[in-house]
Design an enzyme around this catalytic site. Structure first.
Site, PDB file in Angstrom:
ATOM      1  N   GLU A   1       0.862  -1.296   0.053  1.00 12.40           N
ATOM      2  CA  GLU A   1       0.031   0.087   0.027  1.00 12.40           C
ATOM      3  C   GLU A   1       1.020   1.269   0.092  1.00 12.40           C
ATOM      4  O   GLU A   1       0.505   2.259  -0.877  1.00 12.40           O
ATOM      5  CB  GLU A   1      -0.740   0.211   1.215  1.00 12.40           C
ATOM      6  CG  GLU A   1      -2.291   0.975   1.240  1.00 12.40           C
ATOM      7  CD  GLU A   1      -2.842   0.832   2.458  1.00 12.40           C
ATOM      8  OE1 GLU A   1      -3.105  -0.237   2.783  1.00 12.40           O
ATOM      9  OE2 GLU A   1      -3.440   1.677   2.920  1.00 12.40           O
ATOM     10  N   ASP A   2       1.916   1.250   0.792  1.00  7.72           N
ATOM     11  CA  ASP A   2       2.744   2.525   1.009  1.00  7.72           C
ATOM     12  C   ASP A   2       4.084   2.618   0.328  1.00  7.72           C
ATOM     13  O   ASP A   2       4.839   3.640   0.432  1.00  7.72           O
ATOM     14  CB  ASP A   2       2.910   2.679   2.396  1.00  7.72           C
ATOM     15  CG  ASP A   2       1.470   2.980   3.139  1.00  7.72           C
ATOM     16  OD1 ASP A   2       0.571   3.331   2.302  1.00  7.72           O
ATOM     17  OD2 ASP A   2       1.473   2.741   4.505  1.00  7.72           O
TER      18      ASP A   2
END
Ligand code: MN
Length: 727
Positions: free
Chosen positions: A80-81
């Protein structure tokens, strides 16, 4: 590498139960990858980002999860990051771990119309992933726990939103998984952000509670210790227990009680080695204190659906003060605190099989099996909000526990009725339900089920099936969904039947007795979205297509010419009608036949009919399904049909099966007059099993009106079944 977090802190916990070097190496490698990937990222608190996945892994380690789950915890935010992709995780750590990470990762790429929609999509994604692998939710709960612990750094609006989401979905999930420790912390911390004033009030009340209650509990613990001493239990632990703040809050709010009224804030817990010891302790307690009737619960013999086991009893102390005692084994205590995590804790040297674990959990946690089934169901709601709501309402909030006659536990949400119970067992059982028996008493279908109820469902093979008002009775989305799809299908069937009758009449009026609608013919209606003969009937019944148009296309004639032919036909029929005892029945080629409607089957316009030429009484018209027809001579049967513009009512007989009820006849009569019909005869009789059979003769204009009246009649709660008499 940064020394913001000390890898040894994690190793200290994991090394207690993971001894294999290759497993430890894998964890170390994941830690290094996460550390490198998150390098330069910071949390809102200003701390380096790696602290978060590291703490999540530490929480997971205290739950004694296996190495793969720990790795998923360390890597849970990288996809996600960071630039690291799902494929990268597959390549470096394998598909098993990559899928876990994916389950926890938010749905990112799509554009959402609202925050609610985004949240719903993410919940759906997570719940579906959880249905495939329970470890996804364990990682997600650890993630949420650390996030909520560190919520302080976020802006207020976000704090409240995350806290509410936690109370709505994550805490109930933890509860259903039996993870009491995590559930309590999630709830109490969330309450701090959702209702800060109440949170402070309750926690201060607990701290400053100098009432006699605490002294009483301390005193009673000592008393019990002395009582048990002579029995020499090898290992025994006795402690006072404080309820979590949120559950006190919920009782104060939902039951409108004051803090002082909640007498079970403090309770006593006795933990011993074996089940036999548990019952012995119970015996000693009951021999020395007065138990309150009906407050004893044996969750050892019958565990709660989240696997919780304990004996619960509420007794009165010698000073007249009431307290609850919970008695369980050390093993049960671990399951009560950590639930699914304790039950399926990592075992070194036992080969891990996800399929085997999934199967075991589904058989122990019934609701989890339901989640898996629901996720795989084809007919599940298409909107993610509906999907998530169904799971929230039907599964996560299902905390009423009832029993089948064979002792199987079924969990349902508060307010659920016998219909919800029936549909939860099987759709066909629901559709055929006509009544319910709860604890040996007949109850109405809208009876609200209570924990402990034993339910058996009364069915009738010939039941007309669900009626519209069942939607008001059923509480679960599951039952409502099944009822709706039944009604939609039924309405469709009625309309198709109606359209077919319309078209049959129109063809007859045009002197076409045998018509054959080929696929080639149906192609002429493709622009009307008609692809089958049923579609054609449906569109006619809905009024979107006139039967005249269909017949004229069939004859290949211009519609205006046909119109003329039809009006001539009608004119002719009218003449016949005026000269013929107005039965409303037309006989081809005869201008004034002697006609009579059969009194055996009472045909009404819209019914399929046939004429029978009698000796002396002229033609008697029967319903095609009349039971007398099979005794007749075939050669005497002749084609007859209904006129199109009948303006009179006909007698028709129906039979109603119902549960005996004082208001039954009144309700039936009201329904009839509300449908503009009148009663010719009514006759009720009772059977020994509390059933009433009502024979009814009403004046009714046609079969469509009759169908409508029966749909309304079915809304009367205690009616099981309705049928046409003598057919
Ligand atoms: Mn996270």
């Amino acid at each position: 590498m940064a020394d913001y977090v000390n890898y040894n802190d994690l190793y200290e916990i994991t090394s207690q139960y993971i001894k294999k070097e290759e497993s430890q190496n894998l964890i170390r490698r994941a830690y290094d990858v996460a550390n490198k990937l998150h390098d330069g990222q910071y949390r809102k608190s200003g701390e380096p980002y790696i602290i978060h996945p590291f703490q999540v892994a530490c929480i997971l380690a205290t739950l004694h999860v296996g190495p793969a789950t720990l790795v998923a915890g360390l890597l849970h935010d990288v996809v996600e990051d960071t630039s690291y992709t799902y494929e990268d995780v597959v390549r470096d750590f394998g598909k098993d771990i990559a899928d876990m990470v994916d389950g926890v990762t938010k749905v990112g790429q799509l554009k959402f119309s609202s925050l609610e929609q985004k949240q719903a999509e993410n919940h759906q994604h997570m719940l579906l992933a959880m249905g495939k692998d329970i470890r996804v939710i364990i990682v997600k709960l650890a993630d949420r726990l650390h996030n909520i612990r560190t919520l302080g750094a976020l802006p207020h609006e976000k704090q409240e939103r995350i806290a509410r989401e936690t109370l709505e979905i994550y805490a109930p999930l933890a509860h259903k998984l039996g993870m009491f420790r995590i559930k309590a912390e999630l709830e109490d911390t969330s309450l701090k952000y959702v209702d800060n004033a109440m949170y402070n009030k309750i926690s201060n009340q607990i701290k400053n509670d100098s009432s006699v209650r605490i002294q009483n509990v301390d005193h009673t613990i000592d008393e019990i210790k002395k009582l048990l001493e002579p029995y020499n239990f090898e290992n025994i632990q006795i402690k006072g227990r404080i309820k979590n703040i949120y559950s006190i809050y919920k009782k104060m709010v939902t039951q409108n009680k004051s803090f002082e009224d909640i007498y079970d804030v403090l309770a006593i817990r006795v933990i011993v080695d074996s089940i036999a010891d548990c019952y012995q302790v119970l015996g000693i307690i009951h021999a020395n204190y007065t138990p309150i009737p009906k407050r004893f619960k044996d969750y050892i013999a019958v565990p709660k659906p989240n696997m919780y086991q304990s004996l619960h009893t509420t007794v009165i102390s010698n000073d007249g003060f009431t307290f609850e005692v919970q008695i369980r084994t050390f093993e049960m205590d671990k399951v009560a605190e950590y639930g699914v995590a304790a039950h399926w804790a990592y075992k070194e040297n036992v080969e891990y099989s996800k399929e085997k674990e999934q199967f075991e959990i589904a058989s122990k946690l019934k609701w989890y099996g339901e989640l898996i089934k629901f996720s795989e169901e084809e007919e599940k709601p298409t909107e993610s909000k509906d999907f998530v709501d169904t799971i929230k309402e039907d599964i996560l909030q299902a905390n009423v526990y009832v029993y089948t006659p064979t002792g199987e536990v079924i969990d349902l949400p508060k307010g659920a009725t016998p219909l919800d119970f029936a549909y939860k067992i099987h759709t066909n059982l629901g559709n055929k339900t006509v009544g319910a028996i709860v604890n040996n008493h007949i109850v109405p279908l809208d009876y609200e089920l209570k924990t402990g109820d034993i339910i058996s469902i009364k069915t009738n093979k010939n039941s007309f099936g669900p009626s519209e008002n069942w939607l008001n009775i059923a509480k679960t989305s599951h039952a409502r969904h099944k009822i709706k799809s039944f009604l939609n299908k039924q309405n469709r069937d009625i309309l198709i039947e109606e359209g077919k009758k319309n078209l049959d009449i129109e063809f007859k009026n045009n002197k076409i007795s045998n018509y054959d609608l080929t696929d080639e013919f149906l192609e002429k209606f493709q622009k009307n979205n008609i692809n089958s003969i049923d579609d054609l009937y449906l569109e006619i019944a809905k009024g979107n297509l006139s039967s005249k148009t269909v017949v004229s296309k069939y004859q290949g004639e211009d519609i205006r010419v046909v119109d003329e032919a039809i009006s001539k036909q009608i004119e002719k029929n009218q003449k016949i009608l005026t000269t013929n005892s107005d039965t409303g029945v037309v006989v081809e080629g005869l201008t004034s036949p002697q006609l009579k409607l059969g009194s055996c089957c009472n045909p009404i316009p819209g019914d399929p009919i046939v004429g029978y030429v009698t000796k002396g009484f002229g033609i008697v018209v029967h319903h095609i399904n009349c039971t007398n027809l099979k005794n007749f001579q075939r050669e005497r049967l002749i084609d007859v049909s209904w006129a199109t513009n009948i303006d009179r009512k006909y007698p028709v007989s129906i039979k109603i099966y119902a549960k005996s009820n004082m208001n039954l006849l009144l309700d039936i009569m009201n329904t009839i007059s509300a449908n503009n019909m009148s009663i010719l005869a009514i006759n009720a009789s009772s059977t020994p099993n509390l059933e009433t059979i009502v024979k009814l003769k009403v004046m009714c204009p046609n079969s469509i009106e009759l169908e409508k009246m029966i749909v309304n009649m079915k809304k009367i709660k205690y009616i099981y079944n309705i049928e046409r008499d003598n057919l």
